[in-house]
Design a protein around this motif. Sequence first.
Motif, PDB file in Angstrom:
ATOM      1  N   LYS A   4     -42.299  13.775  -9.528  1.00  0.00           N
ATOM      2  CA  LYS A   4     -41.505  14.871 -10.057  1.00  0.00           C
ATOM      3  C   LYS A   4     -40.040  14.487 -10.199  1.00  0.00           C
ATOM      4  CE  LYS A   4     -44.550  18.441  -8.180  1.00  0.00           C
ATOM      5  NZ  LYS A   4     -44.647  19.631  -7.323  1.00  0.00           N
ATOM      6  N   ILE A   5     -39.776  13.188 -10.360  1.00  0.00           N
ATOM      7  CA  ILE A   5     -38.411  12.741 -10.562  1.00  0.00           C
ATOM      8  C   ILE A   5     -38.100  12.850 -12.044  1.00  0.00           C
ATOM      9  CG2 ILE A   5     -36.799  10.848 -10.106  1.00  0.00           C
ATOM     10  CD1 ILE A   5     -38.845   9.735  -8.184  1.00  0.00           C
ATOM     11  N   PRO A   6     -36.962  13.416 -12.442  1.00  0.00           N
ATOM     12  CA  PRO A   6     -36.686  13.641 -13.858  1.00  0.00           C
ATOM     13  C   PRO A   6     -36.866  12.415 -14.727  1.00  0.00           C
ATOM     14  CG  PRO A   6     -35.043  14.731 -12.537  1.00  0.00           C
ATOM     15  CD  PRO A   6     -35.887  13.929 -11.587  1.00  0.00           C
ATOM     16  N   LYS A  97     -36.941  13.407  -3.418  1.00  0.00           N
ATOM     17  CA  LYS A  97     -36.427  14.688  -3.886  1.00  0.00           C
ATOM     18  C   LYS A  97     -34.919  14.658  -4.105  1.00  0.00           C
ATOM     19  CE  LYS A  97     -40.045  17.141  -1.314  1.00  0.00           C
ATOM     20  NZ  LYS A  97     -40.324  18.109  -0.224  1.00  0.00           N
ATOM     21  N   ARG A  98     -34.243  13.708  -3.443  1.00  0.00           N
ATOM     22  CA  ARG A  98     -32.787  13.608  -3.572  1.00  0.00           C
ATOM     23  C   ARG A  98     -32.363  12.491  -4.519  1.00  0.00           C
ATOM     24  NH1 ARG A  98     -30.902  18.448  -2.192  1.00  0.00           N
ATOM     25  NH2 ARG A  98     -31.695  19.115  -0.156  1.00  0.00           N
ATOM     26  N   TRP A 100     -31.904  11.332  -8.353  1.00  0.00           N
ATOM     27  CA  TRP A 100     -31.867  11.829  -9.720  1.00  0.00           C
ATOM     28  C   TRP A 100     -32.470  10.808 -10.679  1.00  0.00           C
ATOM     29  CZ3 TRP A 100     -30.545  16.612 -11.479  1.00  0.00           C
ATOM     30  CH2 TRP A 100     -30.486  16.756 -12.872  1.00  0.00           C
ATOM     31  N   GLU A 135     -34.597  21.463 -15.257  1.00  0.00           N
ATOM     32  CA  GLU A 135     -34.088  20.104 -15.133  1.00  0.00           C
ATOM     33  C   GLU A 135     -33.161  19.900 -13.943  1.00  0.00           C
ATOM     34  OE1 GLU A 135     -32.169  19.165 -18.795  1.00  0.00           O
ATOM     35  OE2 GLU A 135     -33.960  19.483 -20.017  1.00  0.00           O
ATOM     36  N   LYS A 137     -33.509  19.710 -10.786  1.00  0.00           N
ATOM     37  CA  LYS A 137     -33.989  18.984  -9.606  1.00  0.00           C
ATOM     38  C   LYS A 137     -33.877  19.782  -8.314  1.00  0.00           C
ATOM     39  CE  LYS A 137     -34.889  15.373  -8.362  1.00  0.00           C
ATOM     40  NZ  LYS A 137     -36.185  14.990  -7.768  1.00  0.00           N
ATOM     41  N   PHE A 155     -27.458  14.934  -4.063  1.00  0.00           N
ATOM     42  CA  PHE A 155     -28.271  13.776  -4.429  1.00  0.00           C
ATOM     43  C   PHE A 155     -27.647  12.503  -3.865  1.00  0.00           C
ATOM     44  CE2 PHE A 155     -28.560  17.014  -7.724  1.00  0.00           C
ATOM     45  CZ  PHE A 155     -29.934  17.243  -7.754  1.00  0.00           C
ATOM     46  N   LEU A 161     -26.500  11.534 -12.799  1.00  0.00           N
ATOM     47  CA  LEU A 161     -26.732  12.791 -13.513  1.00  0.00           C
ATOM     48  C   LEU A 161     -25.568  13.171 -14.425  1.00  0.00           C
ATOM     49  CD1 LEU A 161     -24.962  15.255 -11.942  1.00  0.00           C
ATOM     50  CD2 LEU A 161     -26.742  14.897 -10.268  1.00  0.00           C
TER      51      LEU A 161
END
Length: 209
Positions: A4-6, A97-98, A100, A135, A137, A155, A161
């Motif tokens: 689920k990382i952009p 999760k942290r 980007w 988007e 995150k 992040f 980002l």
Amino acid sequence: MTGKIPFFSSNIILSYIPWRIRCSCKALRQSGSISSQSGVPLKIFVSTRTGRRYLCLYLPSLRRFHNARLDSILSITLKEPWDDYERTYEALLANIKRCWGVTFGSGRSRLETICLRLSIDEEKEPYVLKRLYREGKGGEILKIREHEYLYTGAFFDTNELLSWVKSFTGRILDIQETCEPAILKVTRDWERMYQMYCSEEKEETNGTV
């Protein structure tokens, strides 16, 4: 399985390999020097932006994660078994999760926080707000007054980002960040844009008002 990382697709997962390896990599953007790192291979990520593939390693000596581009790896040497594989892999999932983009920050860095105050008319432009949720995150989004929202995220490397942040140019009322150099990159770009398109000298040269 898809991450689920952009900017990542983690659909390539390493087999269960509880071994530590020594990985020799060649620098791709610098002098071409060769560095060697000892770590535990956990996962292979694929960038959805560039298609590049990265080997994610846990570096016990630094107690941190690191992504190495596969096309930079020259050799791999198998070392001793790694008995704490499951706990290390769970820690990776928590740290992802942290992220980007592709980095877990520098060796001494902590999480960097960014705050954006945005002008969004949720009635006329609901798609903008939906994009922010989709988007962002997992960053916190608060409505602070009519047509104004505050986005806050933390992040490892907020430099990654900045392109996303600049895509909201024209809607950003204020930007604050714990990493001052990252903020300067954005504000200097805005200043250049202003000088190029909005300065009085430019308007006089073009004969516009």
